[in-house]
Write an enzyme that holds these catalytic residues in place. Structure first.
Site, PDB file in Angstrom:
ATOM      1  N   HIS A 105      -0.241   0.860  -7.166  1.00 55.00           N
ATOM      2  CA  HIS A 105       0.435  -0.098  -8.067  1.00 55.00           C
ATOM      3  C   HIS A 105       0.321   0.468  -9.481  1.00 55.00           C
ATOM      4  O   HIS A 105       0.747   1.585  -9.743  1.00 55.00           O
ATOM      5  CB  HIS A 105      -0.260  -1.452  -7.871  1.00 55.00           C
ATOM      6  CG  HIS A 105       0.432  -2.641  -8.465  1.00 55.00           C
ATOM      7  ND1 HIS A 105       1.683  -2.606  -9.024  1.00 55.00           N
ATOM      8  CD2 HIS A 105       0.023  -3.954  -8.578  1.00 55.00           C
ATOM      9  CE1 HIS A 105       2.017  -3.820  -9.456  1.00 55.00           C
ATOM     10  NE2 HIS A 105       1.020  -4.653  -9.199  1.00 55.00           N
ATOM     11  N   HIS A 144       9.010   3.588  -4.089  1.00 53.23           N
ATOM     12  CA  HIS A 144       8.793   2.195  -4.455  1.00 53.23           C
ATOM     13  C   HIS A 144       9.078   1.323  -3.251  1.00 53.23           C
ATOM     14  O   HIS A 144       9.978   1.630  -2.467  1.00 53.23           O
ATOM     15  CB  HIS A 144       9.721   1.792  -5.617  1.00 53.23           C
ATOM     16  CG  HIS A 144       9.264   0.549  -6.292  1.00 53.23           C
ATOM     17  ND1 HIS A 144       9.618  -0.708  -5.847  1.00 53.23           N
ATOM     18  CD2 HIS A 144       8.455   0.368  -7.360  1.00 53.23           C
ATOM     19  CE1 HIS A 144       9.045  -1.600  -6.629  1.00 53.23           C
ATOM     20  NE2 HIS A 144       8.329  -0.987  -7.548  1.00 53.23           N
ATOM     21  N   ASP A 204       6.353   4.676 -13.440  1.00 56.66           N
ATOM     22  CA  ASP A 204       5.057   5.261 -13.797  1.00 56.66           C
ATOM     23  C   ASP A 204       5.121   6.761 -14.013  1.00 56.66           C
ATOM     24  O   ASP A 204       4.254   7.335 -14.662  1.00 56.66           O
ATOM     25  CB  ASP A 204       4.023   4.947 -12.711  1.00 56.66           C
ATOM     26  CG  ASP A 204       3.610   3.498 -12.753  1.00 56.66           C
ATOM     27  OD1 ASP A 204       3.608   2.940 -13.864  1.00 56.66           O
ATOM     28  OD2 ASP A 204       3.313   2.930 -11.703  1.00 56.66           O
TER      29      ASP A 204
HETATM   30  N1  CMC Z   1       5.053  10.909  -1.638  1.00 54.51           N
HETATM   31  C1  CMC Z   1       5.291  11.334  -0.363  1.00 54.51           C
HETATM   32  N2  CMC Z   1       5.717  10.535   0.629  1.00 54.51           N
HETATM   33  C2  CMC Z   1       5.904   9.229   0.332  1.00 54.51           C
HETATM   34  C3  CMC Z   1       5.674   8.712  -0.956  1.00 54.51           C
HETATM   35  C4  CMC Z   1       5.240   9.599  -1.968  1.00 54.51           C
HETATM   36  N3  CMC Z   1       5.013   9.166  -3.207  1.00 54.51           N
HETATM   37  N4  CMC Z   1       5.932   7.379  -0.978  1.00 54.51           N
HETATM   38  C5  CMC Z   1       6.305   7.073   0.267  1.00 54.51           C
HETATM   39  N5  CMC Z   1       6.298   8.179   1.062  1.00 54.51           N
HETATM   40  C6  CMC Z   1       6.703   8.250   2.479  1.00 54.51           C
HETATM   41  C7  CMC Z   1       5.622   7.649   3.388  1.00 54.51           C
HETATM   42  O1  CMC Z   1       4.724   8.630   3.828  1.00 54.51           O
HETATM   43  C8  CMC Z   1       6.453   7.069   4.499  1.00 54.51           C
HETATM   44  O2  CMC Z   1       6.825   8.120   5.358  1.00 54.51           O
HETATM   45  P1  CMC Z   1       7.026   7.818   6.952  1.00 54.51           P
HETATM   46  O3  CMC Z   1       8.165   6.857   7.046  1.00 54.51           O
HETATM   47  O4  CMC Z   1       7.334   9.171   7.508  1.00 54.51           O
HETATM   48  O5  CMC Z   1       5.740   7.233   7.433  1.00 54.51           O
HETATM   49  C9  CMC Z   1       7.741   6.594   3.805  1.00 54.51           C
HETATM   50  O6  CMC Z   1       7.863   7.411   2.619  1.00 54.51           O
HETATM   51  C10 CMC Z   1       7.716   5.114   3.397  1.00 54.51           C
HETATM   52  O7  CMC Z   1       6.517   4.896   2.680  1.00 54.51           O
HETATM   53  P2  CMC Z   1       5.690   3.542   2.730  1.00 54.51           P
HETATM   54  O8  CMC Z   1       4.258   3.822   2.396  1.00 54.51           O
HETATM   55  O9  CMC Z   1       5.977   2.821   4.022  1.00 54.51           O
HETATM   56  O10 CMC Z   1       6.355   2.741   1.572  1.00 54.51           O
HETATM   57  P3  CMC Z   1       5.748   1.476   0.846  1.00 54.51           P
HETATM   58  O11 CMC Z   1       6.893   0.659   0.437  1.00 54.51           O
HETATM   59  O12 CMC Z   1       4.691   0.829   1.678  1.00 54.51           O
HETATM   60  O13 CMC Z   1       4.988   2.114  -0.442  1.00 54.51           O
HETATM   61  C11 CMC Z   1       4.584   2.941  -2.608  1.00 54.51           C
HETATM   62  C12 CMC Z   1       5.539   2.140  -1.709  1.00 54.51           C
HETATM   63  C13 CMC Z   1       5.014   2.776  -4.064  1.00 54.51           C
HETATM   64  C14 CMC Z   1       3.158   2.371  -2.467  1.00 54.51           C
HETATM   65  C15 CMC Z   1       4.623   4.424  -2.179  1.00 54.51           C
HETATM   66  O14 CMC Z   1       5.923   4.955  -2.339  1.00 54.51           O
HETATM   67  C16 CMC Z   1       3.601   5.280  -2.931  1.00 54.51           C
HETATM   68  O15 CMC Z   1       2.446   5.343  -2.533  1.00 54.51           O
HETATM   69  N6  CMC Z   1       4.049   5.939  -4.074  1.00 54.51           N
HETATM   70  C17 CMC Z   1       3.121   6.669  -4.911  1.00 54.51           C
HETATM   71  C18 CMC Z   1       2.365   5.696  -5.816  1.00 54.51           C
HETATM   72  C19 CMC Z   1       3.238   5.169  -6.944  1.00 54.51           C
HETATM   73  O16 CMC Z   1       3.921   5.915  -7.624  1.00 54.51           O
HETATM   74  N7  CMC Z   1       3.154   3.825  -7.163  1.00 54.51           N
HETATM   75  C20 CMC Z   1       3.836   3.163  -8.279  1.00 54.51           C
HETATM   76  C21 CMC Z   1       4.902   2.221  -7.839  1.00 54.51           C
HETATM   77  S1  CMC Z   1       5.945   1.719  -9.219  1.00 54.51           S
HETATM   78  C22 CMC Z   1       4.922   0.806 -10.255  1.00 54.51           C
HETATM   79  C23 CMC Z   1       4.582  -0.535  -9.734  1.00 54.51           C
HETATM   80  O17 CMC Z   1       5.482  -1.367  -9.596  1.00 54.51           O
HETATM   81  O18 CMC Z   1       3.390  -0.749  -9.423  1.00 54.51           O
END
Ligand code: CMC
Length: 428
Positions: A265, A306, A364
């Site tokens: 987050h 995201h 971010d």
């Molecule tokens: N790098 C590599 N792979 C990724 C990433 C990433 N940053 N984000 C998602 N994926 C992949 C993930 O491994 C999954 O692959 P698969 O379908 O093969 O298992 C797929 O994309 C979907 O990911 P998810 O974890 O199911 O997606 P989510 O909606 O649960 O998570 C997130 C969203 C923001 C937590 C995630 O994209 C992440 O960890 N990003 C990096 C951290 C980040 O930048 N966070 C700030 C978000 S914006 C500010 C805010 O609002 O807080």
């Protein structure tokens, strides 16, 4: 309220009719409340398809990259309004008139100083404490100081608590930084505007005049605006859940700060910089991109992806333009971390893995670059997110209390041991 009905067939039972509600914008929702009468719950880990409340504050269409506050697009607000106007909009539902704006700005100004005894609270922390750790503690502790605004059922109390939180959070944020570097706390200077005052308290010292660069102050104001609210994200949902128990506003906002701290987050802006430092050189980007794509490696590219935006993040677009303005103003052209960030962005935008999974740079990614250029230490990045987001948390908390919501109490799918008798200690 609705004339649309969904029918759910449950094996071995009569079907259940579930009302469907439509909002002003966005997908319809199915009211699953009737399922409890059948002894069933819905199962939705991560709340991916659950609307936990009704809200009039913010709308997001993640597929189209749309973010609206009270109906107004974020790019218009970030480029045409000041942060405190956006605060007023989030709290009261409409943009302020000139007179309302002046009154609101004056009210916030009036509340910027913190109780002098709070200085002593800071002294209990180690100098190397993470500023987010200090913020969790000190913001929660405000409830021990402002007893006259703790009656959550009194609209006036709620309003004063909102003013206090919005006005004091930059003061506390700057104090947490000053404490870590051993410099004296700076009193707010109420001749300055909100963003200028924050920069003054961060970078000023009692021996000299603060010279605040207007371009940097404007960028800071935009950073606050771009973080002001974001619908039912993890920290806002935490604030709502804590608030649903009747907890006081300062305690609820402290719970939001704790939830924001995580790297998935708000902690991501700090994690972006740590990641860029770890990459260290443009020549190592391919190695890190490969790690991010490797299913067996937990590494993720911080600042990408995201939960809701599957197109670009509209905040990131304005943030990127702001980053360009700040870097130009400061004459920064050959920063090695910036070089890595630019190249990483290019590679990720062209890479099949990121395209297919719709992983775009988020807010971010660029905010970290601006904050670093301004000279804000990495450990303060998430604190700045918290400063901007406080108004969103307060607006949602207030909306929830006003709606007389029930206590938030999710259920579960239990997969533990069935009932068993406890053996004596020598039989275990
Ligand atoms: N790098 C590599 N792979 C990724 C990433 C990433 N940053 N984000 C998602 N994926 C992949 C993930 O491994 C999954 O692959 P698969 O379908 O093969 O298992 C797929 O994309 C979907 O990911 P998810 O974890 O199911 O997606 P989510 O909606 O649960 O998570 C997130 C969203 C923001 C937590 C995630 O994209 C992440 O960890 N990003 C990096 C951290 C980040 O930048 N966070 C700030 C978000 S914006 C500010 C805010 O609002 O807080």
């Amino acid at each position: 309220m609705t004339d649309k009905i969904a029918t759910l067939n449950i094996p071995g039972q009569d079907s259940v009719e579930l009302p469907i509600y439509s909002g002003t914008l966005g997908p319809d929702v199915i009211d699953v409340g009737a399922l409890t009468k059948r002894g069933m719950f819905t199962y939705d880990p991560g709340f991916v398809s659950t609307a936990a409340c009704e809200s009039k504050i913010t709308f997001i269409d993640g597929d189209k990259g749309i973010l609206l506050h009270r109906g107004y697009p974020i790019d218009q607000l970030a480029t045409q309004a000041e942060y405190l106007e956006v605060c007023y909009l989030l709290l009261y539902g409409e943009l302020p008139t000139q007179a309302q704006k002046e009154e609101f700005v004056e009210t916030i100004r009036y509340h910027t100083m913190v109780h002098d005894q709070i200085n002593n609270l800071f002294k209990g922390f180690r100098r190397d404490a993470h500023p987010m750790a200090i913020m969790c503690g000190v913001v929660g502790a405000l409830s021990a100081f402002y007893h006259d605004s703790l009656d959550i059922n009194d609209e006036k109390h709620r309003e004063i608590a909102a003013f206090r939180l919005i006005a004091k959070i930059p003061t506390l944020a700057a104090m947490s930084y000053k404490y870590s570097i051993g410099q004296p706390f700076m009193y707010p200077d109420n001749n300055l505007d909100y963003a200028e005052n924050f920069l003054h308290m961060m970078f000023g010292n009692p021996c000299e005049d603060s010279n605040i660069n207007p371009v940097i102050a404007k960028a800071m104001d935009k950073i606050f605006t771009l973080h002001a609210d974001h619908e039912q994200n993890a920290s806002t949902s935490t604030v709502r859940l804590a608030g649903s128990t009747g907890a006081n506003p300062f305690a609820c906002i402290a719970s939001g700060i704790a939830a924001l701290w995580g790297p998935s987050h708000g902690g991501a802006n700090e994690a972006v910089l740590s990641m860029l430092e770890e990459i260290g050189d443009v020549s190592r980007i391919d190695e890190f991109v490969a790690k991010a794509k490797d299913k067996n490696d937990p590494f993720r590219l911080m600042g990408f992806g995201h939960r809701v935006y599957k197109n670009f993040d509209p905040r990131a677009k304005v943030m990127k333009e702001t980053a360009d303005d700040v870097l130009k103003e400061l004459g920064i052209t050959d920063d090695p971390l910036l070089e890595i960030a630019k190249r990483l962005e290019e590679i990720a935008l062209e890479d099949e893995y990121f395209i297919e999974k719709k992983l775009y740079p988020n807010v971010d990614f660029y905010s970290g670059i601006i904050l670093k250029a301004i000279g804000i230490p990495t450990s303060m990045f998430t604190v700045i997110f918290a400063v901007g987001r406080t108004v969103g948390w307060v607006a949602h908390w207030n909306e929830m209390i006003g709606d007389k919501s029930r206590i938030g109490r999710p259920r579960q799918l239990y997969t533990g041991e069935p009932k068993r008798d406890m053996p004596a200690i020598d039989k275990r």
